[in-house]
Design a protein around this motif. Structure first.
Motif, PDB file in Angstrom:
ATOM      1  N   SER A 202      10.063  -6.548   7.497  1.00  0.00           N
ATOM      2  CA  SER A 202       9.913  -7.923   7.048  1.00  0.00           C
ATOM      3  C   SER A 202      11.055  -8.754   7.627  1.00  0.00           C
ATOM      4  N   ALA A 203      10.925 -10.070   7.521  1.00  0.00           N
ATOM      5  CA  ALA A 203      11.963 -10.956   8.045  1.00  0.00           C
ATOM      6  C   ALA A 203      13.294 -10.678   7.380  1.00  0.00           C
ATOM      7  N   GLN A 204      13.278 -10.385   6.086  1.00  0.00           N
ATOM      8  CA  GLN A 204      14.523 -10.124   5.366  1.00  0.00           C
ATOM      9  C   GLN A 204      15.144  -8.804   5.804  1.00  0.00           C
ATOM     10  N   GLU A 205      14.314  -7.773   5.977  1.00  0.00           N
ATOM     11  CA  GLU A 205      14.828  -6.463   6.376  1.00  0.00           C
ATOM     12  C   GLU A 205      15.398  -6.481   7.786  1.00  0.00           C
ATOM     13  N   SER A 206      14.807  -7.286   8.676  1.00  0.00           N
ATOM     14  CA  SER A 206      15.264  -7.322  10.061  1.00  0.00           C
ATOM     15  C   SER A 206      16.585  -8.059  10.210  1.00  0.00           C
ATOM     16  N   GLN A 207      17.039  -8.724   9.160  1.00  0.00           N
ATOM     17  CA  GLN A 207      18.278  -9.493   9.242  1.00  0.00           C
ATOM     18  C   GLN A 207      19.453  -8.755   8.617  1.00  0.00           C
ATOM     19  N   PHE A 208      19.279  -7.465   8.349  1.00  0.00           N
ATOM     20  CA  PHE A 208      20.386  -6.675   7.834  1.00  0.00           C
ATOM     21  C   PHE A 208      21.546  -6.725   8.826  1.00  0.00           C
ATOM     22  N   GLY A 209      22.739  -6.878   8.318  1.00  0.00           N
ATOM     23  CA  GLY A 209      23.903  -6.919   9.184  1.00  0.00           C
ATOM     24  C   GLY A 209      24.253  -8.305   9.672  1.00  0.00           C
ATOM     25  N   SER A 210      23.591  -9.343   9.143  1.00  0.00           N
ATOM     26  CA  SER A 210      23.993 -10.703   9.495  1.00  0.00           C
ATOM     27  C   SER A 210      25.442 -10.926   9.086  1.00  0.00           C
ATOM     28  N   LEU A 211      26.204 -11.544   9.963  1.00  0.00           N
ATOM     29  CA  LEU A 211      27.628 -11.751   9.717  1.00  0.00           C
ATOM     30  C   LEU A 211      27.832 -12.849   8.679  1.00  0.00           C
ATOM     31  N   PRO A 212      28.447 -12.545   7.533  1.00  0.00           N
ATOM     32  CA  PRO A 212      28.767 -13.606   6.567  1.00  0.00           C
ATOM     33  C   PRO A 212      29.736 -14.615   7.182  1.00  0.00           C
ATOM     34  N   ILE A 213      29.531 -15.882   6.860  1.00  0.00           N
ATOM     35  CA  ILE A 213      30.337 -16.945   7.477  1.00  0.00           C
ATOM     36  C   ILE A 213      31.824 -16.736   7.215  1.00  0.00           C
ATOM     37  N   ALA A 214      32.164 -16.292   6.018  1.00  0.00           N
ATOM     38  CA  ALA A 214      33.582 -16.104   5.687  1.00  0.00           C
ATOM     39  C   ALA A 214      34.242 -15.056   6.569  1.00  0.00           C
ATOM     40  N   LEU A 215      33.444 -14.095   7.077  1.00  0.00           N
ATOM     41  CA  LEU A 215      34.022 -13.009   7.865  1.00  0.00           C
ATOM     42  C   LEU A 215      34.281 -13.403   9.316  1.00  0.00           C
ATOM     43  N   ILE A 216      34.006 -14.659   9.677  1.00  0.00           N
ATOM     44  CA  ILE A 216      34.420 -15.127  11.002  1.00  0.00           C
ATOM     45  C   ILE A 216      35.937 -14.999  11.151  1.00  0.00           C
ATOM     46  N   LEU A 217      36.643 -15.089  10.014  1.00  0.00           N
ATOM     47  CA  LEU A 217      38.101 -14.946  10.043  1.00  0.00           C
ATOM     48  C   LEU A 217      38.527 -13.560  10.514  1.00  0.00           C
ATOM     49  N   ASN A 218      37.605 -12.594  10.523  1.00  0.00           N
ATOM     50  CA  ASN A 218      37.933 -11.257  11.019  1.00  0.00           C
ATOM     51  C   ASN A 218      38.308 -11.273  12.494  1.00  0.00           C
ATOM     52  N   ALA A 219      37.982 -12.370  13.196  1.00  0.00           N
ATOM     53  CA  ALA A 219      38.345 -12.470  14.608  1.00  0.00           C
ATOM     54  C   ALA A 219      39.825 -12.758  14.795  1.00  0.00           C
ATOM     55  N   LEU A 220      40.519 -13.179  13.732  1.00  0.00           N
ATOM     56  CA  LEU A 220      41.921 -13.561  13.875  1.00  0.00           C
ATOM     57  C   LEU A 220      42.873 -12.388  13.734  1.00  0.00           C
ATOM     58  N   LEU A 221      42.550 -11.456  12.836  1.00  0.00           N
ATOM     59  CA  LEU A 221      43.401 -10.309  12.576  1.00  0.00           C
ATOM     60  C   LEU A 221      42.525  -9.096  12.282  1.00  0.00           C
ATOM     61  N   PRO A 222      43.038  -7.879  12.475  1.00  0.00           N
ATOM     62  CA  PRO A 222      42.241  -6.692  12.160  1.00  0.00           C
ATOM     63  C   PRO A 222      41.921  -6.641  10.667  1.00  0.00           C
ATOM     64  N   PRO A 223      40.643  -6.669  10.289  1.00  0.00           N
ATOM     65  CA  PRO A 223      40.297  -6.651   8.859  1.00  0.00           C
ATOM     66  C   PRO A 223      40.464  -5.249   8.272  1.00  0.00           C
ATOM     67  N   THR A 224      40.796  -5.195   7.004  1.00  0.00           N
ATOM     68  CA  THR A 224      40.863  -3.905   6.326  1.00  0.00           C
ATOM     69  C   THR A 224      39.471  -3.351   6.071  1.00  0.00           C
ATOM     70  N   LEU A 225      38.442  -4.212   6.038  1.00  0.00           N
ATOM     71  CA  LEU A 225      37.064  -3.763   5.960  1.00  0.00           C
ATOM     72  C   LEU A 225      36.645  -3.299   7.360  1.00  0.00           C
ATOM     73  N   LYS A 226      36.462  -2.013   7.515  1.00  0.00           N
ATOM     74  CA  LYS A 226      36.248  -1.452   8.849  1.00  0.00           C
ATOM     75  C   LYS A 226      34.774  -1.157   9.113  1.00  0.00           C
ATOM     76  N   PHE A 227      33.890  -1.973   8.592  1.00  0.00           N
ATOM     77  CA  PHE A 227      32.460  -1.853   8.858  1.00  0.00           C
ATOM     78  C   PHE A 227      32.218  -2.216  10.332  1.00  0.00           C
ATOM     79  N   PRO A 228      31.707  -1.296  11.149  1.00  0.00           N
ATOM     80  CA  PRO A 228      31.630  -1.542  12.596  1.00  0.00           C
ATOM     81  C   PRO A 228      30.898  -2.818  12.973  1.00  0.00           C
ATOM     82  N   GLU A 229      29.821  -3.136  12.262  1.00  0.00           N
ATOM     83  CA  GLU A 229      29.014  -4.288  12.641  1.00  0.00           C
ATOM     84  C   GLU A 229      29.752  -5.608  12.425  1.00  0.00           C
ATOM     85  N   TRP A 230      30.741  -5.627  11.541  1.00  0.00           N
ATOM     86  CA  TRP A 230      31.459  -6.860  11.235  1.00  0.00           C
ATOM     87  C   TRP A 230      32.899  -6.813  11.734  1.00  0.00           C
TER      88      TRP A 230
END
Length: 799
Positions: free
Chosen positions: A309-337
């Motif tokens: 379904s459309a909802q299932e195919s969007q698994f792993g969408s990057l939450p907007i707040a996690l754009i900040l992960n580009a600035l420093l190494p995040p402690t959340l080490k989920f590969p997709e994010w």
């Protein structure tokens, strides 16, 4: 060195980019006797020093790659690359069991296995998108011990990614050698790749490694019209198909956008060139990968991935707040994010903005922004629009993986910025200094905040913040110099090495296959080939595969849809959503919440010859008493199953749409549910069966039938299975919604089930023929070109 043929250390410059400009071939700003104000088609230059500098850069890239992963290559026994986080990895669930099974089967029988019997009551191997059997670099795991082969595979693809980026940056992007090396360093050693490697995403890494080569060869073809470049693009696309089809699709989308921009810029001049390029590259990609692609296309319509379904195919969408992960190494080490590109990429990109981007930088910036928007997935309306207008777009899944193109854009922007800094005679002022000072202040502030007691930031602030300040200080502390040009990449590599290696840790491969109390118990049922079921997770599939056990559950992102529905229903759960595990409760929190307890249907479990239930918590199976508690698992023993192969003399015709609920309306030990009319005779006696021979892809049984009836094999049904009765081929029926069956007349018969998809046979022939033709073309092409050139030179001298 890949521009044209080389003769006597000299090269024709007709294929070099940026004709009509002053070009410093060595890239160090000095005159080495081959600096020309104008390069024309007939110019010939000595490239000895140019070749030497390229060799140094490529050797340095290879050396840094070995340093990055040295502890996984130069220690004995060789460890596996495991994550430091508790998020888990696909290595023991998918990759290691697959390699172990294929290697053991090949070495013991000499026959390539096309079917996996150890999970999901048997499932296809050939054509599976996460089983790249026919991609040669992965054969390292067959040649070497599995751990060493896997690590060599990883190192090879990281270097291949860097080499492709280096060649694109130097040949097409117009960078000096130092800047091209910087781009290759930033892209190929991005911490994101080690995050995915820790997650066991080896085929994904292999597919991504070909992206710079595809981009290089596509652009080189458009600028030179040389057929060899577009053939290389086709080979790269074929490699992506055989490793991870999503990145093949993403590459096509990127090339499509590029082609549209070329049409707007050059219009009629490139129409025929683009049409030819698309036709050749796609044809080569499909023909080379046919051995994998054709079986995949056969399986796709009956897989769980086809009906997302459309909802299932969007698994792993990057939450907007996690754009900040580009600035420093995040402690959340989920590969997709895990977005962090390194402080070097950030600092150099910021400095490039301060120097005012020209057109090439603006295009890269647009690509970076576009990749970020697509990575956000459901959080922007653009992704939903693409799902509506692009057929099959929902199959891609995990929008966050678009970030790959953002990393490539970061690498190019960093290279151009480094070159602009290196060639400047003084430190630019104005916006350049303002942006860098601002970035330095921001990272200094974050470092200070992280030291406040009680304040916990979700980032690994040190040493990234300190390195950012050091890089900015180096850029701003006076005019550029050769010493600084070494310090900056050294700081960048240290950041990438540190950040990447805190994501991974060594793991002994023996722990993946060591038997446990549970596997020893399960082995007691192995002689009758009874299966286990772990609906909420249990023993790692690697241990089951090493013990040659069979399970009805498993971790498979491309499972057979009908089998998934039936085994999920048999577990007492009617959850219909997508999950990478079967049953879904083992990997999908929504499924686990929907079905919080195990309430199975014993008759359906017996149908799949399931004897043991494995559960991590006793409360999941209320009212049942476990037979064993070992290895943090509760083991429950069921009544005996229906046997591996059994015969029935009565049956009922059903529609596939009625499954699996209709299974409960019949006694499956006496009645078979089939999807076609069969001449059942009331009162027929069941067949008597003995097993005679088992190989990688077939099983042979001796069947004694007093009456006509249906022989049922407790193995999941899939297209590609063929059955032979006394050497004569018969039809394989889908029985009881998900199993295999064949009609047997009275008498004593030898019945052989063989997995031999016609799509695989056809694809193998197509791929092998294409490889031979490509080799012949590449062998003959230089000779033809050389002959034509001599003819042209002769005609010119006569004129």
């Amino acid at each position: 060195l890949m521009l044209t043929s080389i003769k006597s250390r000299k090269v024709r410059c007709g294929a070099l980019p940026y004709r009509g400009r002053q070009v410093d071939l060595r890239g160090d700003g000095r005159d080495h006797g081959y600096l020309f104000s104008t390069l024309t088609k007939d110019s010939v230059v000595n490239i000895k020093a140019f070749t030497k500098d390229n060799a140094k850069a490529i050797s340095a890239l290879a050396g840094l790659t070995l340093i990055l992963l040295g502890r996984y290559l130069f220690t004995w026994p060789t460890p596996l690359i495991y994550p430091t986080s508790s998020l888990g990895t696909d290595l023991p669930r998918e990759i290691w069991p697959l390699i172990y099974f294929v290697k053991k089967s090949l070495l013991s029988t000499g026959e390539l296995p096309l079917w996996r019997p150890y999970l999901l009551s048997g499932t296809p191997l050939v054509g599976h998108p996460i089983a790249p059997l026919f991609y040669p670099p992965h054969w390292l795991t067959i040649i070497f011990p599995i751990a060493l082969g896997l690590n060599l595979d990883v190192v090879l693809h990281i270097f291949w990614m860097g080499l492709g980026t280096y060649l694109y940056a130097s040949l097409e992007a117009g960078m000096r050698l130092q800047a091209a090396f910087m781009s290759a360093l930033i892209f190929s050693m991005s911490p994101m790749w080690l995050a995915h490697i820790s997650g066991g995403h080896i085929p994904m890494l292999a597919a991504i490694a070909w992206w710079p080569w595809i981009w290089l060869s596509w652009n080189r073809y458009l600028s030179t019209t040389k057929a060899r470049w577009i053939l290389l693009a086709g080979i790269g696309l074929a490699a992506q198909i055989m490793n991870h089809g999503m990145f093949f699709a993403l590459s096509l989308l990127a090339l499509s956008v590029h082609s549209i921009t070329q049409l707007f810029q050059q219009r009629s001049k490139v129409v025929l060139r683009l049409m030819k390029g698309w036709a050749i590259s796609i044809t080569i990609a499909f023909l080379l990968s046919a051995v994998h692609l054709l079986p995949f296309l056969q399986l796709l319509p009956i897989s769980t991935r086809f009906t997302l379904s459309a909802q299932e195919s969007q698994f792993g969408s990057l939450p907007i707040a996690l754009i900040l992960n580009a600035l420093l190494p995040p402690t959340l080490k989920f590969p997709e994010w895990y977005l962090y590109p390194g402080v070097g990429a950030l600092a150099l990109t910021i400095s490039g903005i301060g120097l005012r981007w020209v057109r090439r930088e603006r295009y890269a910036g647009i690509a970076l922004l576009g990749s970020l928007i697509m990575a956000l997935g459901v959080h922007t309306p653009l992704f939903a629009m693409f799902q509506t207008i692009i057929p099959g777009f929902s199959i891609l899944r995990v929008p966050a993986r678009w970030w790959v193109f953002a990393l490539f854009a970061f690498a190019l922007l960093s290279g151009w910025a480094f070159e602009s800094w290196f060639t400047s005679k003084s430190v630019p002022g104005g916006r350049y200094k303002l942006l860098l000072y601002g970035a330095g202040f921001l990272y200094g502030l974050i470092a200070a905040l992280s030291l406040i007691p009680g304040l916990s930031l979700p980032y690994d602030v040190f040493p990234a913040a300190i390195l950012m300040i050091l890089i900015i200080s180096t850029l701003l502390s006076g005019p550029p110099s050769r010493v600084k040009a070494v310090i900056i990449p050294a700081l960048i590599f240290f950041d990438l090495y540190w950040t990447g290696n805190i994501l991974v840790q060594p793991q002994s491969p023996t722990e993946l296959q060591e038997p446990t109390a549970v596997t020893r118990l399960l082995q007691s049922a192995a002689q009758s080939e009874e299966r286990s079921l772990a609906p909420y997770g249990g023993v790692d599939m690697s241990k089951l595969a090493a013990a040659e056990l069979r399970a009805s559950d498993g971790y498979d992102s491309f499972a057979l849809r009908d089998y998934t529905r039936v085994i999920t229903f048999a577990s007492g759960c009617d959850y219909r959503g997508y999950s990478a595990a079967v049953p879904p409760m083992a990997a999908n929190p929504d499924a686990a919440a929907t079905c919080p307890t195990f309430s199975p249907y014993p008759q359906l479990l017996a149908l799949f010859n399931i004897r043991y239930i494995l559960l991590p918590d006793r409360s999941l199976y209320p009212g049942a008493t476990p037979d064993l508690y070992e290895d943090d698992l509760y083991v429950y023993q069921q009544s005996e199953g229906f046997e591996r192969v059994f015969g029935l003399g009565s049956g009922v015709k059903i529609s596939p749409d009625e499954c699996p609920q209709i299974l409960l309306e019949h006694d499956l030990s006496t009645t078979a549910l089939v999807e076609t009319d069969l001449p059942f005779v009331q009162g027929s006696e069941p067949h008597r069966v003995t097993q005679e021979l088992t190989s990688n892809n077939s099983e042979t049984f001796r069947v004694v039938a007093d009456d006509p009836g249906l022989l049922i094999r407790s193995e999941s049904w899939a297209p590609g299975w063929r059955v032979f009765i006394d050497g004569e081929e018969a039809l394989v029926y889908r029985v009881d919604c998900a199993l295999q069956g064949v009609w047997v007349e009275p008498g004593v018969h030898q019945v052989t089930f063989r997995y031999q998809p016609k799509s695989y046979n056809a694809g193998r022939l197509i791929s092998m023929t294409t490889i031979v033709l490509l080799i012949l073309y590449l062998w003959a092409s230089p000779r033809i070109t050389s002959t034509d050139r001599r003819k042209d030179d002769l005609h010119a001298s006569q004129r």
